[in-house]
Design an enzyme around this catalytic site. Structure first.
Site, PDB file in Angstrom:
ATOM      1  N   ALA A  74       0.488  -0.880   0.132  1.00 16.14           N
ATOM      2  CA  ALA A  74       0.682   0.043  -0.246  1.00 16.14           C
ATOM      3  C   ALA A  74       1.000   1.049   0.006  1.00 16.14           C
ATOM      4  O   ALA A  74       2.065   1.185   0.606  1.00 16.14           O
ATOM      5  CB  ALA A  74      -1.034   0.004   1.478  1.00 16.14           C
ATOM      6  N   VAL A  75       0.181   2.921  -0.724  1.00 17.75           N
ATOM      7  CA  VAL A  75       1.250   3.407  -0.501  1.00 17.75           C
ATOM      8  C   VAL A  75       0.006   4.445  -0.157  1.00 17.75           C
ATOM      9  O   VAL A  75      -1.231   5.207  -1.187  1.00 17.75           O
ATOM     10  CB  VAL A  75       1.505   3.599  -2.336  1.00 17.75           C
ATOM     11  CG1 VAL A  75       1.716   5.521  -1.864  1.00 17.75           C
ATOM     12  CG2 VAL A  75       2.530   2.482  -2.681  1.00 17.75           C
ATOM     13  N   GLU A 107      -2.703 -11.897  -4.147  1.00 15.23           N
ATOM     14  CA  GLU A 107      -4.509 -11.586  -3.997  1.00 15.23           C
ATOM     15  C   GLU A 107      -4.172 -10.923  -4.425  1.00 15.23           C
ATOM     16  O   GLU A 107      -4.442  -9.574  -3.826  1.00 15.23           O
ATOM     17  CB  GLU A 107      -5.478 -12.572  -3.439  1.00 15.23           C
ATOM     18  CG  GLU A 107      -5.055 -13.733  -2.964  1.00 15.23           C
ATOM     19  CD  GLU A 107      -4.964 -13.979  -0.995  1.00 15.23           C
ATOM     20  OE1 GLU A 107      -4.308 -13.642  -0.458  1.00 15.23           O
ATOM     21  OE2 GLU A 107      -4.936 -15.496  -1.038  1.00 15.23           O
ATOM     22  N   ASN A 112     -10.179  -4.271  -8.133  1.00  9.03           N
ATOM     23  CA  ASN A 112      -8.569  -3.406  -7.615  1.00  9.03           C
ATOM     24  C   ASN A 112      -8.191  -3.249  -9.080  1.00  9.03           C
ATOM     25  O   ASN A 112      -6.800  -3.388  -9.180  1.00  9.03           O
ATOM     26  CB  ASN A 112      -8.089  -3.677  -6.351  1.00  9.03           C
ATOM     27  CG  ASN A 112      -6.999  -2.699  -6.083  1.00  9.03           C
ATOM     28  OD1 ASN A 112      -7.080  -1.395  -6.608  1.00  9.03           O
ATOM     29  ND2 ASN A 112      -7.099  -2.955  -4.806  1.00  9.03           N
ATOM     30  N   TYR A 119       0.400  -5.010 -11.348  1.00  7.25           N
ATOM     31  CA  TYR A 119       0.789  -6.862 -10.747  1.00  7.25           C
ATOM     32  C   TYR A 119       1.040  -6.584 -13.246  1.00  7.25           C
ATOM     33  O   TYR A 119       1.593  -7.316 -12.883  1.00  7.25           O
ATOM     34  CB  TYR A 119      -0.385  -7.463 -10.494  1.00  7.25           C
ATOM     35  CG  TYR A 119      -0.495  -6.795  -9.132  1.00  7.25           C
ATOM     36  CD1 TYR A 119       0.505  -6.374  -8.227  1.00  7.25           C
ATOM     37  CD2 TYR A 119      -1.487  -6.924  -8.310  1.00  7.25           C
ATOM     38  CE1 TYR A 119       0.168  -6.113  -7.034  1.00  7.25           C
ATOM     39  CE2 TYR A 119      -1.861  -7.223  -7.181  1.00  7.25           C
ATOM     40  CZ  TYR A 119      -0.519  -6.096  -7.290  1.00  7.25           C
ATOM     41  OH  TYR A 119      -1.492  -5.850  -4.695  1.00  7.25           O
TER      42      TYR A 119
END
Ligand SMILES: CC(C)(COP(=O)(O)OP(=O)(O)OC[C@H]1O[C@@H](n2cnc3c(N)ncnc32)[C@H](O)[C@@H]1OP(=O)(O)O)[C@@H](O)C(=O)NCCC(=O)NCCS
Length: 148
Positions: A74-75, A107, A112, A119
């Protein structure tokens, strides 16, 4: 562009800031500070991008024989679209390779889009779906793999 940002190991004293970021980003699905402590205690490989003393983003990887599992990434919203996630992904792929892993797995929620595009850019491909994986929303998770 990211000259002031550096990547390093995430330490226990960063966990309150990381837990606050988790809550802001993931809401009811957020990992608590206690759970993050458990992750560090289990020896999982947590790395963070720092802007001075501020955590801009973090990622945690667990190793299981020849597989590296990206447990979370996460950012902080204030640091997005500046290549922070790329720094974390490049670092974890390099470390996974150096550690002898043959693949990276993760996952991601099927809705999202930003994470899926990240990815995709690294060559991850779908290998399955976990139905209603995210408890609070009932959203499915795609399981993805990247060959190293
Ligand atoms: C997904 C996330 C980690 C990306 O972090 P980031 O630091 O903003 O990503 P980067 O700047 O390194 O972007 C790398 C690439 O990812 C893709 N990407 C990232 N955010 C995107 C967005 N909002 N829309 C479309 N593509 C996006 C792009 O391909 C981007 O490359 P580009 O900027 O050259 O186009 C961030 O949006 C985030 O923390 N989201 C909330 C938490 C989350 O969903 N984590 C993943 C759980 S599986």
């Amino acid at each position: 562009m990211n000259g002031d940002l550096r990547i390093d190991r995430l330490r226990w004293w960063h966990l309150p800031a990381v837990a606050a970021m988790e809550a802001a980003i993931f809401g009811p699905e957020a990992w608590s500070e206690g759970l993050l402590w458990t992750e560090l205690s289990a020896g999982h490989d947590y790395r963070a991008v720092f802007d001075g003393g501020t955590v801009a983003g973090y990622a945690g990887t667990a190793y299981n024989e020849a597989e590296a599992w990206l447990n979370n990434i996460a950012v902080d919203a204030a640091y997005r679209r500046r290549g922070v996630a790329r720094m974390l992904m490049d670092d974890l792929i390099e470390r996974a390779r150096a550690g002898g892993a043959k693949s990276v797995l993760l996952e991601v929620a099927v809705d999202n889009g930003p994470a899926q595009r990240l990815y995709d850019a690294y060559g991850f491909y779908g290998i399955g779906v976990r139905k209603r994986y995210y408890q609070h929303t009932g959203t499915d998770a795609a399981v993805m793999r990247m060959d190293l």
